[in-house]
Design an enzyme around this catalytic site. Structure first.
Site, PDB file in Angstrom:
ATOM      1  CE  LYS A   1      -2.213   1.221   4.033  1.00 22.57           C
ATOM      2  NZ  LYS A   1      -2.004   2.610   4.457  1.00 22.57           N
TER       3      LYS A   1
ATOM      4  CB  SER B   1       4.739  10.344  11.279  1.00 15.28           C
ATOM      5  OG  SER B   1       3.881  10.405  10.157  1.00 15.28           O
TER       6      SER B   1
ATOM      7  CG  ASP C   1       0.018   0.476   9.369  1.00 14.18           C
ATOM      8  OD1 ASP C   1      -0.344   1.392  10.140  1.00 14.18           O
ATOM      9  OD2 ASP C   1       0.410   0.679   8.208  1.00 14.18           O
TER      10      ASP C   1
END
Ligand code: S3P
Length: 445
Positions: free
Chosen positions: A23, A171, A325
């Site tokens: 992704k 991040s 995740d």
């Protein structure tokens, strides 16, 4: 939609290309191809709920693209060749689309409005807006610091001011946004982070001719980017490896169900993405990594996974960043393991597609798991899953994790709102069924 999964299955099979392409790499490949000069061909692109908005954004910026199966063709226009969108760009539920797009629009100097679903509008955007403003980007968020974001645009002959920025939280989305904005700066942009966030942006931009240097200095992860002059980026020709975050559900499913064995081929094994695989191996998981190679600048390989007796563990520090995740599915593995597991330093989980600490605790408790919430994580005492009806809370990773839990429950598990798994893994239930799971899917009103 609700999906019911029945316990007692054994999973067997070899997955060659059935797993979606990664992704994060898919998002970047589509966007970076749009700002390259000329034709890119991207094979095994993840066509899913969260990558669609990125493709639609390219249309809004008048960048031609086409999909032939899962091969994406993009005719890049160059950073300065994008057109201002004539309407607000809907980023759907995809924070990656919104944050990376903001960086590219900042570099391009285009006016735009970026918005999304109510879920996306709850995600914090101050973390990109403040540093972009520091670089001289005329951008604002709504008063609560969330989307919609409004960019004003600036004269074509003006540059942004290169900065040295220290991010309070690791991040990859924030880092990537600021590195992309750095393409519109004179001089070197440097971003320092407290942890090893995924580095696909750095690898891909480097392959396109941008000078990007990464180093770790006293525990701080530093990246600097110097844009090429003239600002011309080489188009992409790549085959995207399978998504390790999608593979995670199948890996845990095979580990916790008796007699299972899966071979999952050509998975992205970038060190910034394989925290869960390492943790599961340390928990006693039989996961063998074979056929390791580099493809498209990314470490890849095949995984052989066999059912195993797992024991509890602790996860904290930089490990958390490298499996950010994967906590919903880690929690299922932890509940199936012997002994206690503890997760700390993971407050970021509260800012994902859902508050992943609180919804995970709520739904796993319904299935009989002893889980206690902490501000920055959770702890799980092993126990048996007892079956029941649970809710996905619109979070694709929670939906798939709860289905995997159903494989070893004492009775069936029904996941309400299971359609959200198509956000990142279209066809998940069918794939699980093809490997041996028993499940039924029902449309609901
Ligand atoms: C992503 C980065 C991570 C991850 C997300 C995808 C990316 O988010 O959770 O699913 O592609 O850069 P953060 O950067 O907010 O940690």
């Amino acid at each position: 939609m609700k999906t019911t999964i029945f316990p007692g299955a054994t999973l067997q099979g070899t997955l060659e290309r059935e797993l979606p392409g990664d992704k994060s790499i898919s998002h970047r490949a589509a966007l970076f191809a749009a700002v390259a000069e000329g034709q890119s061909e991207i094979r095994h692109f993840q066509v899913s709920g969260v990558t669609r908005p990125m493709l639609q954004a390219l249309t809004a910026l008048k960048v031609p693209w086409s999909l032939d199966g899962d091969t994406l063709h993009v005719t890049g226009r160059g950073v300065r060749g994008l057109n201002a969108p004539s309407f607000p760009i809907d980023c759907g539920n995809s924070a990656t689309t919104l944050r990376l797009l903001a960086g590219v629009l900042a570099a391009a100097g285009l006016p735009a409005v970026l918005e999304g679903t109510p879920g996306l509008k709850r995600r914090p955007m101050g973390r990109i807006v403040a540093p972009l403003q520091q670089m001289g980007v005329p951008i604002s968020a709504s008063p609560d610091g969330c989307a919609p974001l409004r960019l004003q645009g600036r004269p074509a002959d003006s540059s942004l001011q290169a900065q040295h920025l220290l991010l309070p939280v690791a991040s990859a989305q924030v880092k990537s946004c600021l590195l992309l904005a750095g393409l519109g700066c004179e001089g070197t942009t440097r971003i320092d982070e407290p942890g090893p966030s995924r580095d696909h942006t750095e690898r891909m931009l480097q392959s396109m001719g941008v000078t990007v240097c990464s180093e770790v200095r006293e525990g701080i992860y530093c990246v600097s980017l110097c844009p090429p002059r003239p600002l011309e980026l080489t188009p992409l020709h790549l085959n995207i490896p399978g998504d390790p975050s999608a593979a995670a559900f199948l890996i845990v499913a095979a580990l916790i169900t008796a007699g299972s064995e899966l071979c999952i081929q050509n998975i992205c094994l970038n060190p910034t993405r394989i925290g869960l695989i390492e943790v599961l191996q340390e928990m006693g998981g039989d996961i063998e990594v074979v056929n390791q190679h580099i493809e498209g600048g990314e470490p890849c390989g095949d995984l052989r996974v066999r059912s195993s007796h797992l024991h509890g563990t602790s996860v904290s520090g930089e490990r958390v960043v490298r499996m950010i995740d994967e906590f919903p599915i880690f929690a299922v593995a932890a509940a199936a393991a012997q002994g206690e597991s503890v997760v700390s330093d993971a407050a970021e989980l509260r800012l994902k597609e859902s508050d992943r600490i609180s919804v995970l605790a709520k739904e796993l408790r319904i299935l009989g798991v002893q889980i206690s919430e902490k501000a920055d994580g959770f702890s799980i005492t092993a126990g048996a899953f007892k079956g029941g009806s649970v809710d996905a809370h619109g979070d694709h990773r929670l939906a798939m994790s709860l289905l995997v839990a159903g494989l070893i429950s004492s009775a069936s598990v029904t996941v309400l709102g299971s359609e959200c798994s198509a956000e990142s893994f279209p066809g998940f239930a069918d794939l699980l069924r093809s490997l041996g799971a028993r499940l039924t899917v029902e449309q609901t009103l």
